[in-house]
Design a protein around this motif. Structure first.
Motif, PDB file in Angstrom:
ATOM      1  N   SER A  58       0.871  -1.186   0.000  1.00 29.07           N
ATOM      2  CA  SER A  58       0.000   0.000   0.000  1.00 29.07           C
ATOM      3  C   SER A  58       0.896   1.220   0.000  1.00 29.07           C
ATOM      4  N   VAL A  59       0.804   1.999  -1.041  1.00 29.96           N
ATOM      5  CA  VAL A  59       1.635   3.188  -1.155  1.00 29.96           C
ATOM      6  C   VAL A  59       0.747   4.404  -0.911  1.00 29.96           C
ATOM      7  N   ARG A  60       1.206   5.290  -0.019  1.00 27.72           N
ATOM      8  CA  ARG A  60       0.406   6.455   0.329  1.00 27.72           C
ATOM      9  C   ARG A  60       1.216   7.732   0.183  1.00 27.72           C
ATOM     10  N   SER A  61       0.742   8.612  -0.721  1.00 25.93           N
ATOM     11  CA  SER A  61       1.297   9.974  -0.867  1.00 25.93           C
ATOM     12  C   SER A  61       2.819  10.000  -0.962  1.00 25.93           C
ATOM     13  N   LEU A  62       3.364   9.114  -1.736  1.00 26.67           N
ATOM     14  CA  LEU A  62       4.821   9.037  -1.855  1.00 26.67           C
ATOM     15  C   LEU A  62       5.345  10.199  -2.721  1.00 26.67           C
ATOM     16  N   THR A  63       6.316  10.909  -2.161  1.00 25.94           N
ATOM     17  CA  THR A  63       6.868  12.070  -2.858  1.00 25.94           C
ATOM     18  C   THR A  63       8.388  12.043  -2.779  1.00 25.94           C
ATOM     19  N   LYS A  64       9.006  12.337  -3.885  1.00 22.06           N
ATOM     20  CA  LYS A  64      10.469  12.441  -3.913  1.00 22.06           C
ATOM     21  C   LYS A  64      10.839  13.669  -4.744  1.00 22.06           C
ATOM     22  N   ARG A  65      11.642  14.564  -4.162  1.00 20.52           N
ATOM     23  CA  ARG A  65      12.081  15.757  -4.893  1.00 20.52           C
ATOM     24  C   ARG A  65      13.580  15.701  -5.074  1.00 20.52           C
ATOM     25  N   LEU A  98      -1.342  -2.602  -4.266  1.00 20.89           N
ATOM     26  CA  LEU A  98      -1.026  -3.745  -5.130  1.00 20.89           C
ATOM     27  C   LEU A  98      -1.462  -5.000  -4.392  1.00 20.89           C
ATOM     28  N   TRP A  99      -2.265  -5.818  -5.061  1.00 20.73           N
ATOM     29  CA  TRP A  99      -2.817  -7.018  -4.411  1.00 20.73           C
ATOM     30  C   TRP A  99      -2.008  -8.242  -4.802  1.00 20.73           C
ATOM     31  N   PRO A 100      -2.057  -9.284  -3.947  1.00 24.46           N
ATOM     32  CA  PRO A 100      -1.290 -10.500  -4.269  1.00 24.46           C
ATOM     33  C   PRO A 100      -1.661 -11.039  -5.660  1.00 24.46           C
ATOM     34  N   GLY A 101      -0.672 -11.426  -6.427  1.00 25.61           N
ATOM     35  CA  GLY A 101      -0.889 -12.013  -7.744  1.00 25.61           C
ATOM     36  C   GLY A 101      -1.096 -10.991  -8.846  1.00 25.61           C
ATOM     37  N   GLU A 102      -1.004  -9.706  -8.484  1.00 27.50           N
ATOM     38  CA  GLU A 102      -1.293  -8.668  -9.466  1.00 27.50           C
ATOM     39  C   GLU A 102      -0.006  -8.108 -10.080  1.00 27.50           C
ATOM     40  N   VAL A 103      -0.064  -7.790 -11.362  1.00 25.17           N
ATOM     41  CA  VAL A 103       1.059  -7.127 -12.027  1.00 25.17           C
ATOM     42  C   VAL A 103       0.618  -5.716 -12.394  1.00 25.17           C
ATOM     43  N   LEU A 104       1.352  -4.738 -11.856  1.00 26.78           N
ATOM     44  CA  LEU A 104       1.037  -3.335 -12.127  1.00 26.78           C
ATOM     45  C   LEU A 104       2.080  -2.783 -13.086  1.00 26.78           C
ATOM     46  N   GLY A 105       1.636  -2.227 -14.189  1.00 27.96           N
ATOM     47  CA  GLY A 105       2.547  -1.587 -15.130  1.00 27.96           C
ATOM     48  C   GLY A 105       2.586  -0.090 -14.858  1.00 27.96           C
ATOM     49  N   ILE A 106       3.776   0.495 -14.935  1.00 26.59           N
ATOM     50  CA  ILE A 106       3.896   1.952 -14.823  1.00 26.59           C
ATOM     51  C   ILE A 106       4.518   2.445 -16.123  1.00 26.59           C
ATOM     52  N   VAL A 107       3.766   3.272 -16.853  1.00 33.59           N
ATOM     53  CA  VAL A 107       4.277   3.776 -18.122  1.00 33.59           C
ATOM     54  C   VAL A 107       4.378   5.295 -18.093  1.00 33.59           C
ATOM     55  N   GLY A 108       5.139   5.817 -19.001  1.00 39.83           N
ATOM     56  CA  GLY A 108       5.364   7.255 -19.093  1.00 39.83           C
ATOM     57  C   GLY A 108       6.664   7.457 -19.836  1.00 39.83           C
TER      58      GLY A 108
END
Lengths: 227, 256
Positions: free
Chosen positions: B6-13, B27-37
Motif C-alpha cells: 500500500s503506497v500512500r502519498s509518496l513524494t520524492k524531490r 497492489l494485491w497479491p498475484g497482481e502485475v502493475l505496469g507503470i508507463v510514461g
C-alpha cells in the motif's frame, strides 16, 4: 445474468480540440441464463462499444452494468479481473497473444489462470481445437502466423475453454467455412443448454436466427446527433 | 484480503524538481502493475523509492510482511529493508549486468542469493541453481559459464532466475525487456507471465513499451511530470484512455 441499465458513453478527444462525442445514451438490456441475445444495428451504431463496456474494456460514462453480482461500471480493476477470470468470457474479432506461445497453451491459458492443472487444461484445449478442425500439426506453433479463419477459431476455442456463466461474442462466425460455422453454432447451443447467458453480434443472419432468442437494436441507444 | 503493498502519498524531490509527487496505490497479491510514461516522467524514481533504493521525502510504503503484517518500509531500519530485499523482494534491472555478478558463474549467481538467506549445503544449492536455469530455459550445461559468455537475452533470463530462486512475493522490474531483440522479448514475456501465474507473484513493471504492458500487466498507471495522471485496467487504459496525455501516448505508437 447480464443487466445493463441506462448506460451512456462519451469519448473526449483531448488532442483534437477536446471534441466530445456522445456515442450512446440510455442503453438498457438484459440477458437471462440460458438465453442468447443478439445486438443489431448498422455498422457504427455502437454494438461493439456496448459490448466493450460490458467487458470493462471501455468506461461507461453513467449507468449500471451488472454481470452476476458485479457492477462493471463501478467495480475496481481487480474485481473486473476476477469477473473476467471466472464469470465473463469474451470472444473478440481479434486474437491478441504473446508471440511464440504454442496454440495449445494459448487455448489452455484461461483454464491455467483459474488454477486448473496443466494436463487437464491442455486436454480440454486439444478437444476444442480438434472440434474446430485446427490440425494437430499446428498446435505447437504460435497462432500469430495462422490465417484469419484459423486465428478466429483459436480465439473461439480459447473463449469456450472455460464454461463461463456469461459470454460476449463479437462476430463468432465471421470468416468461417460452413463446417466450422456449424461447430461454432453447436458450441453456442451447448453453452446455452448449460445455462450460459450470451450476448452476441452476428452479421450472419441465418446464424442469428438459429441461436438467438431475441434481438436488441442498439440504434435505439444512439443519441440524437443533431441535439 | 490485505494488499501486499500500500503506497500512500509518496513524494520524492530532487531540489526544486519533482521526482514523483503524491503517488498512492494498492497492489494485491498475484497482481502485475505496469507503470508507463516517457523518460523523465518519474517512473524509475518511483520504482527506486518503492524498492528502498532511494529514500522518499514523504509518504508511506506499507508492505505486508510475513511475520508482522503491514510495515512501513520507509521508516524500517536499513538491515530490515536489506533483509526484505534478499527474501520477499526481487529487483530485475534493465541492464542484466547491474543485477548479476559478471565474474561469477551462472550457477554461482543463482546460488549466491540462496546463500544470502542461509542455504549452506553445496549439493542443494547447485541443484536449485540447475533447476532455475532450466526454468528460464538456459541449458544446464552452461551452469559453470560466466554471464559474460551469455547473450543479452540469456543474461536477462539469468538475472530473473537469480531473483526468483529465493521465492520472493514482490518483484520490481525496470524495463525488463528493454534493449532486447523482439524475438527475445517475446520469449521473456511468456516466461514472466508463466512465473507470475504459477508462483502467484506480484510485480511492478516500469516500461515505456505499451505492447509489453498490454501483455504483462493487469493494471496500468500512467505518469507524467512526476504525477500519476491515469490508472485502470490495462486494456481499458490503452483502448479507452481518458487523460489527454494517455491519449497522446497511445495514439503515438507506431503500427507494425
Amino acid at each position: 445474468m447480464i443487466a445493463v441499465s441506462d448506460v451512456s458513453k462519451t469519448f473526449t478527444l483531448h488532442n483534437q480540440g477536446s471534441a466530445v462525442i456522445r456515442v450512446m445514451e440510455g442503453a438498457t438490456l438484459s440477458v437471462a441464463p440460458g438465453e442468447c441475445v443478439a445486438l443489431t444495428g448498422a455498422s457504427g451504431a455502437g454494438k461493439s462499444t456496448l459490448m466493450r463496456m460490458i467487458y470493462g474494456n471501455y468506461l461507461a460514462a453513467s449507468g449500471r452494468i451488472m454481470v452476476g453480482e458485479t457492477d462493471v461500471a463501478q467495480a475496481e480493476p481487480r474485481e473486473i479481473l476476477t469477473l473476467r477470470r471466472d464469470v465473463l468470457g469474451y470472444v473478440s474479432q481479434f486474437l491478441r497473444v504473446v508471440p511464440r506461445v504454442p496454440t495449445l497453451d494459448v487455448v489452455a491459458e484461461p483454464l491455467l489462470a483459474r488454477g486448473i492443472d496443466a494436463t487437464s487444461a491442455r486436454t480440454r484445449a486439444a478437444e476444442l481445437l480438434t472440434r474446430l478442425r485446427i490440425p494437430e500439426t499446428l498446435w505447437t506453433l504460435s497462432p500469430t502466423t495462422f490465417s484469419g479463419g484459423e486465428q478466429q477459431r483459436v480465439n473461439i476455442a480459447r473463449g469456450f475453454a472455460h464454461a463461463y456463466p456469461a459470454l460476449l461474442l463479437d462476430e463468432p462466425t465471421a470468416s468461417l467455412d460452413a463446417a466450422n460455422r456449424e461447430t461454432v453454432l453447436t458450441l453456442i447451443e451447448e453453452a446455452k443448454a448449460r445455462g450460459a447467458a450470451i450476448l452476441g453480434i452476428f452479421h450472419d443472419v441465418e446464424a442469428r436466427a438459429r441461436v438467438c432468442d431475441r434481438e436488441v437494436d442498439v440504434t435505439a441507444f444512439t443519441p440524437d446527433r443533431a441535439a | 484480503m490485505t494488499p501486499l503493498l500500500s503506497v500512500r502519498s509518496l513524494t520524492k524531490r530532487y531540489g526544486a524538481r519533482i521526482g514523483c509527487a503524491d503517488v498512492s496505490f494498492d497492489l494485491w497479491p498475484g497482481e502485475v502493475l505496469g507503470i508507463v510514461g516517457e523518460s523523465g516522467s518519474g517512473k524509475s524514481t518511483l520504482l527506486n523509492c518503492l524498492a528502498g533504493h532511494q529514500a522518499p521525502d514523504a509518504g508511506q510504503v506499507l508492505f505486508d510482511t510475513r511475520a508482522e503484517g503491514p510495515r512501513d518500509t520507509v521508516t524500517m531500519s536499513e538491515p530490515e529493508r536489506r533483509m526484505l530485499g534478499r527474501t520477499d523482494w526481487a529487483f530485475v534491472h534493465q541492464h542484466a549486468r547491474d543485477g548479476l555478478r559478471m565474474g561469477v558463474s551462472a550457477g554461482g549467481n543463482v546460488g549466491e542469493r540462496l546463500m544470502s538467506v542461509g542455504a549452506r549445503h553445496y549439493g542443494d544449492i547447485r541443484a536449485a541453481a540447475a533447476d532455475w536455469l532450466g526454468r528460464v530455459e538456459i541449458d544446464t550445461s552452461r551452469i559453470d559459464d560466466r554471464p559474460t559468455q551469455f547473450s543479452g537475452g540469456m543474461q536477462q533470463r539469468l538475472q530473473i532466475a537469480r531473483n526468483l530462486v529465493s521465492g520472493p512475493r514482490l518483484v520490481f522490474m525496470d524495463e525488463p525487456t528493454g534493449g532486447l531483440d523482439v524475438s527475445v522479448q517475446a520469449r521473456l514475456l511468456d516466461l514472466l507471465r508463466g512465473l507470475v501465474r504459477d508462483m502467484g507473484l506480484s510485480a511492478i513493471v516500469v516500461t515505456h513499451d505499451l505492447a509489453v504492458v498490454r501483455l504483462l500487466a493487469h493494471r496500468l498507471m500512467v505518469m507524467k511530470d512526476g504525477h500519476v495522471v491515469e490508472t485502470g485496467l490495462t486494456d481499458q487504459v490503452l483502448d479507452d484512455p481518458q487523460h489527454a496525455y494517455t491519449q497522446l501516448l497511445v495514439s503515438s505508437v507506431l503500427q507494425v
